[in-house]
Scaffold this motif. Structure first.
Motif, PDB file in Angstrom:
ATOM      1  N   ALA A 113      33.516   5.064  -5.342  1.00 25.08           N
ATOM      2  CA  ALA A 113      32.079   5.174  -5.593  1.00 25.08           C
ATOM      3  C   ALA A 113      31.687   6.633  -5.808  1.00 25.08           C
ATOM      4  CB  ALA A 113      31.298   4.585  -4.424  1.00 25.08           C
ATOM      5  N   GLN A 114      30.507   6.840  -6.370  1.00 26.32           N
ATOM      6  CA  GLN A 114      30.056   8.211  -6.653  1.00 26.32           C
ATOM      7  C   GLN A 114      30.015   9.062  -5.394  1.00 26.32           C
ATOM      8  OE1 GLN A 114      26.462   8.528  -8.988  1.00 26.32           O
ATOM      9  NE2 GLN A 114      27.083   6.924 -10.414  1.00 26.32           N
ATOM     10  N   ARG A 115      29.672   8.463  -4.263  1.00 25.04           N
ATOM     11  CA  ARG A 115      29.540   9.231  -3.027  1.00 25.04           C
ATOM     12  C   ARG A 115      30.763   9.111  -2.117  1.00 25.04           C
ATOM     13  NH1 ARG A 115      23.190   7.669  -1.631  1.00 25.04           N
ATOM     14  NH2 ARG A 115      22.247   8.863  -3.359  1.00 25.04           N
ATOM     15  N   SER A 116      31.824   8.539  -2.623  1.00 24.83           N
ATOM     16  CA  SER A 116      33.050   8.463  -1.823  1.00 24.83           C
ATOM     17  C   SER A 116      33.650   9.861  -1.680  1.00 24.83           C
ATOM     18  CB  SER A 116      34.083   7.539  -2.486  1.00 24.83           C
ATOM     19  OG  SER A 116      33.696   6.191  -2.405  1.00 24.83           O
ATOM     20  N   ILE A 117      33.931  10.250  -0.457  1.00 25.36           N
ATOM     21  CA  ILE A 117      34.593  11.536  -0.230  1.00 25.36           C
ATOM     22  C   ILE A 117      36.072  11.415  -0.555  1.00 25.36           C
ATOM     23  CG2 ILE A 117      35.181  13.254   1.517  1.00 25.36           C
ATOM     24  CD1 ILE A 117      32.560  12.610   2.912  1.00 25.36           C
ATOM     25  N   ALA A 118      36.670  10.316  -0.160  1.00 23.12           N
ATOM     26  CA  ALA A 118      38.076  10.066  -0.470  1.00 23.12           C
ATOM     27  C   ALA A 118      38.214   9.658  -1.935  1.00 23.12           C
ATOM     28  CB  ALA A 118      38.622   8.970   0.436  1.00 23.12           C
ATOM     29  N   GLY A 159      31.359   1.690 -13.241  1.00 19.42           N
ATOM     30  CA  GLY A 159      32.353   0.839 -13.892  1.00 19.42           C
ATOM     31  C   GLY A 159      32.778  -0.327 -13.019  1.00 19.42           C
ATOM     32  N   LEU A 160      32.293  -0.365 -11.789  1.00 15.78           N
ATOM     33  CA  LEU A 160      32.605  -1.464 -10.886  1.00 15.78           C
ATOM     34  C   LEU A 160      32.223  -2.810 -11.498  1.00 15.78           C
ATOM     35  CD1 LEU A 160      33.276  -2.775  -8.142  1.00 15.78           C
ATOM     36  CD2 LEU A 160      30.953  -2.189  -7.400  1.00 15.78           C
ATOM     37  N   THR A 161      31.178  -2.829 -12.290  1.00 17.47           N
ATOM     38  CA  THR A 161      30.688  -4.103 -12.831  1.00 17.47           C
ATOM     39  C   THR A 161      31.735  -4.802 -13.699  1.00 17.47           C
ATOM     40  OG1 THR A 161      29.650  -2.926 -14.680  1.00 17.47           O
ATOM     41  CG2 THR A 161      28.279  -3.381 -12.747  1.00 17.47           C
ATOM     42  N   THR A 162      32.722  -4.068 -14.202  1.00 21.85           N
ATOM     43  CA  THR A 162      33.766  -4.702 -15.017  1.00 21.85           C
ATOM     44  C   THR A 162      34.677  -5.580 -14.150  1.00 21.85           C
ATOM     45  OG1 THR A 162      35.275  -2.815 -14.776  1.00 21.85           O
ATOM     46  CG2 THR A 162      33.757  -2.777 -16.644  1.00 21.85           C
ATOM     47  N   ALA A 163      34.600  -5.413 -12.837  1.00 20.95           N
ATOM     48  CA  ALA A 163      35.410  -6.238 -11.929  1.00 20.95           C
ATOM     49  C   ALA A 163      34.745  -7.582 -11.644  1.00 20.95           C
ATOM     50  CB  ALA A 163      35.657  -5.498 -10.613  1.00 20.95           C
ATOM     51  N   PHE A 164      33.476  -7.723 -12.038  1.00 17.29           N
ATOM     52  CA  PHE A 164      32.771  -8.985 -11.826  1.00 17.29           C
ATOM     53  C   PHE A 164      33.157  -9.967 -12.924  1.00 17.29           C
ATOM     54  CE2 PHE A 164      29.097  -6.171 -10.092  1.00 17.29           C
ATOM     55  CZ  PHE A 164      29.861  -5.881  -8.975  1.00 17.29           C
ATOM     56  N   ALA A 165      33.226 -11.247 -12.565  1.00 13.01           N
ATOM     57  CA  ALA A 165      33.626 -12.272 -13.522  1.00 13.01           C
ATOM     58  C   ALA A 165      32.564 -13.372 -13.580  1.00 13.01           C
ATOM     59  CB  ALA A 165      34.973 -12.870 -13.106  1.00 13.01           C
ATOM     60  N   VAL A 172      25.421  -7.091  -2.834  1.00 13.03           N
ATOM     61  CA  VAL A 172      25.630  -5.679  -2.527  1.00 13.03           C
ATOM     62  C   VAL A 172      24.999  -5.370  -1.174  1.00 13.03           C
ATOM     63  CG1 VAL A 172      25.290  -3.305  -3.305  1.00 13.03           C
ATOM     64  CG2 VAL A 172      25.568  -5.139  -4.993  1.00 13.03           C
ATOM     65  N   LEU A 173      25.800  -5.008  -0.198  1.00 10.08           N
ATOM     66  CA  LEU A 173      25.263  -4.702   1.125  1.00 10.08           C
ATOM     67  C   LEU A 173      24.526  -3.363   1.083  1.00 10.08           C
ATOM     68  CD1 LEU A 173      28.171  -5.805   3.499  1.00 10.08           C
ATOM     69  CD2 LEU A 173      26.329  -7.159   2.494  1.00 10.08           C
ATOM     70  N   HIS A 174      23.244  -3.403   1.445  1.00 12.25           N
ATOM     71  CA  HIS A 174      22.430  -2.189   1.383  1.00 12.25           C
ATOM     72  C   HIS A 174      21.370  -2.246   2.478  1.00 12.25           C
ATOM     73  CE1 HIS A 174      19.771   0.967  -0.204  1.00 12.25           C
ATOM     74  NE2 HIS A 174      20.827   1.376  -0.880  1.00 12.25           N
ATOM     75  N   GLU A 175      21.239  -1.151   3.216  1.00 12.43           N
ATOM     76  CA  GLU A 175      20.342  -1.136   4.376  1.00 12.43           C
ATOM     77  C   GLU A 175      18.867  -1.289   4.014  1.00 12.43           C
ATOM     78  OE1 GLU A 175      19.781   2.971   6.105  1.00 12.43           O
ATOM     79  OE2 GLU A 175      21.481   3.376   4.806  1.00 12.43           O
ATOM     80  N   GLU A 176      18.476  -0.978   2.760  1.00 11.80           N
ATOM     81  CA  GLU A 176      17.077  -1.071   2.372  1.00 11.80           C
ATOM     82  C   GLU A 176      16.744  -2.366   1.637  1.00 11.80           C
ATOM     83  OE1 GLU A 176      16.170   2.428   0.148  1.00 11.80           O
ATOM     84  OE2 GLU A 176      16.486   3.790   1.843  1.00 11.80           O
ATOM     85  N   ALA A 177      17.701  -3.257   1.527  1.00 12.42           N
ATOM     86  CA  ALA A 177      17.460  -4.517   0.818  1.00 12.42           C
ATOM     87  C   ALA A 177      16.437  -5.363   1.576  1.00 12.42           C
ATOM     88  CB  ALA A 177      18.766  -5.279   0.653  1.00 12.42           C
ATOM     89  N   ALA A 178      15.655  -6.124   0.836  1.00 12.78           N
ATOM     90  CA  ALA A 178      14.633  -6.970   1.453  1.00 12.78           C
ATOM     91  C   ALA A 178      15.167  -8.348   1.820  1.00 12.78           C
ATOM     92  CB  ALA A 178      13.448  -7.113   0.488  1.00 12.78           C
ATOM     93  N   VAL A 179      16.235  -8.775   1.151  1.00 18.77           N
ATOM     94  CA  VAL A 179      16.797 -10.110   1.363  1.00 18.77           C
ATOM     95  C   VAL A 179      17.987 -10.031   2.314  1.00 18.77           C
ATOM     96  CG1 VAL A 179      17.857 -12.112   0.246  1.00 18.77           C
ATOM     97  CG2 VAL A 179      16.066 -10.824  -0.940  1.00 18.77           C
ATOM     98  N   GLU A 208      22.236   4.802  -9.178  1.00 15.17           N
ATOM     99  CA  GLU A 208      22.775   4.370 -10.471  1.00 15.17           C
ATOM    100  C   GLU A 208      23.717   3.181 -10.310  1.00 15.17           C
ATOM    101  OE1 GLU A 208      22.053   8.831 -10.524  1.00 15.17           O
ATOM    102  OE2 GLU A 208      23.017   7.358  -9.192  1.00 15.17           O
ATOM    103  N   GLU A 209      24.458   3.174  -9.221  1.00 14.73           N
ATOM    104  CA  GLU A 209      25.402   2.081  -8.983  1.00 14.73           C
ATOM    105  C   GLU A 209      24.656   0.807  -8.593  1.00 14.73           C
ATOM    106  OE1 GLU A 209      29.194   4.764  -7.438  1.00 14.73           O
ATOM    107  OE2 GLU A 209      27.577   4.226  -6.035  1.00 14.73           O
ATOM    108  N   ILE A 210      23.613   0.956  -7.783  1.00 14.68           N
ATOM    109  CA  ILE A 210      22.793  -0.201  -7.426  1.00 14.68           C
ATOM    110  C   ILE A 210      22.172  -0.801  -8.689  1.00 14.68           C
ATOM    111  CG2 ILE A 210      20.626  -0.903  -6.347  1.00 14.68           C
ATOM    112  CD1 ILE A 210      22.653  -0.739  -4.286  1.00 14.68           C
ATOM    113  N   ALA A 211      21.662   0.071  -9.547  1.00 13.91           N
ATOM    114  CA  ALA A 211      21.021  -0.402 -10.779  1.00 13.91           C
ATOM    115  C   ALA A 211      22.015  -1.129 -11.672  1.00 13.91           C
ATOM    116  CB  ALA A 211      20.399   0.778 -11.521  1.00 13.91           C
ATOM    117  N   ALA A 212      23.222  -0.567 -11.793  1.00 14.06           N
ATOM    118  CA  ALA A 212      24.235  -1.187 -12.645  1.00 14.06           C
ATOM    119  C   ALA A 212      24.625  -2.566 -12.113  1.00 14.06           C
ATOM    120  CB  ALA A 212      25.470  -0.289 -12.731  1.00 14.06           C
ATOM    121  N   CYS A 213      24.781  -2.660 -10.810  1.00 12.79           N
ATOM    122  CA  CYS A 213      25.146  -3.945 -10.211  1.00 12.79           C
ATOM    123  C   CYS A 213      24.023  -4.966 -10.383  1.00 12.79           C
ATOM    124  CB  CYS A 213      25.476  -3.761  -8.730  1.00 12.79           C
ATOM    125  SG  CYS A 213      27.046  -2.900  -8.397  1.00 12.79           S
TER     126      CYS A 213
END
Length: 277
Positions: A113-118, A159-165, A172-179, A208-213
């Motif tokens: 991911a964009q913010r991955s340190i590793a 580019g993660l979205t290319t892994a979706f079929a 997408v697990l996200h702390e600010e999600a409403a659902v 940007e990654e949230i938007a793409a997903c």
């Protein structure tokens, strides 16, 4: 107590009463490490659903013979469970896929991911893939599973979205999600083939990654009011999915016979040379 499980590469279905020969990879661990002896029961798996239960009839450090008492094939779960795990420092990503395998994940997608340190630079990518494969393999046997989760290729950024079929229900697990996850899971289409959980790095998923997903049809969801680390979010989410899908309820679907259960049903193909654990 559950029986010890060993991975036997090249394992083939065998009828009850047939004797299966294993090489030093299985024998070395069973005899040298666990000190198993003639007359003790164990299970052999092929990593793709085949499970042979049997009794040791001959044991040596470099060879093991097992008489088959049952041969079954564990059904492939539907829908499948997929974990997209962001790369993380201090082996937290390995901790995540290890626990996810024990919980029952069917496939894993490593994500830079964009913010991955590793990261997995080209010169180290083969080594890192091997570490992830070894972790999945060991966790499979620890959990007494017969199927090793599939390891997909490395995804990067949006580019993660290319892994979706087609047929995927992506959450997408996200702390600010409403659902919350249970609500989103209940709303999945009837023909869902895979439930995909996306877990970001310690620094969070970039907008940007949230938007793409989201544009690809994914749904941002939250687990609860607490913020989990990247090493625990995936396994917790998968466990919740297993509960909501009814797979951890009292009633469950058992294994199917892989061959005729009666002795003398005919010769089976020889087993592979061995296994590792």
């Amino acid at each position: 107590m559950s029986l010890p499980v060993y991975l036997a590469d090249g394992l083939a279905p065998a009828p009850v009463g047939e004797r299966v020969a294993c090489g030093p990879d299985v024998a070395g661990h069973a005899v040298r490490v666990r000190r198993m002896r003639t007359g003790e029961p164990l299970q052999l798996v092929d990593g793709r659903g085949l499970r042979i239960t049997g009794t040791i009839t001959a044991a040596a450090p470099d060879a093991l013979t097992v008489e088959v008492t049952a041969c079954t094939r564990d059904p492939e779960p539907a829908p499948g469970l997929v974990l997209v795990q962001a790369l993380a420092k201090q082996d937290r990503d390995l901790q995540a896929i290890e626990a996810a395998t024990e919980v029952g994940v069917d496939a894993v997608v490593p994500w830079a991911a964009q913010r991955s340190i590793a990261d997995w630079p080209a010169k180290k990518q083969a080594k890192m893939i091997q570490r992830w494969e070894n972790t999945l393999r060991a966790a499979t046997l620890q959990a007494r599973r017969s199927r090793i989760p599939e390891l997909a290729g490395l995804a990067r950024g949006t580019g993660l979205t290319t892994a979706f079929a087609p047929g995927d229900h992506v959450l997408v697990l996200h702390e600010e999600a409403a659902v919350h996850l249970p609500t989103a899971l209940a709303r999945r289409p009837a023909d869902t083939a895979r439930i995909v959980l996306v877990v970001g790095p310690e620094g969070g998923i970039a907008p940007e990654e949230i938007a793409a997903c989201t544009e690809a049809g994914a749904v941002p969801v939250r687990l609860g009011d607490t913020v989990l680390r990247t090493s625990s979010a995936g396994p917790v989410g998968l466990a919740l999915c297993q509960m909501l899908l009814g797979r951890w309820a009292d009633a469950h679907v058992g294994s199917e016979p892989a061959v005729d259960s009666e002795p003398g049903a005919g010769p089976a193909a020889p087993a592979g040379p061995g296994a590792t654990r």
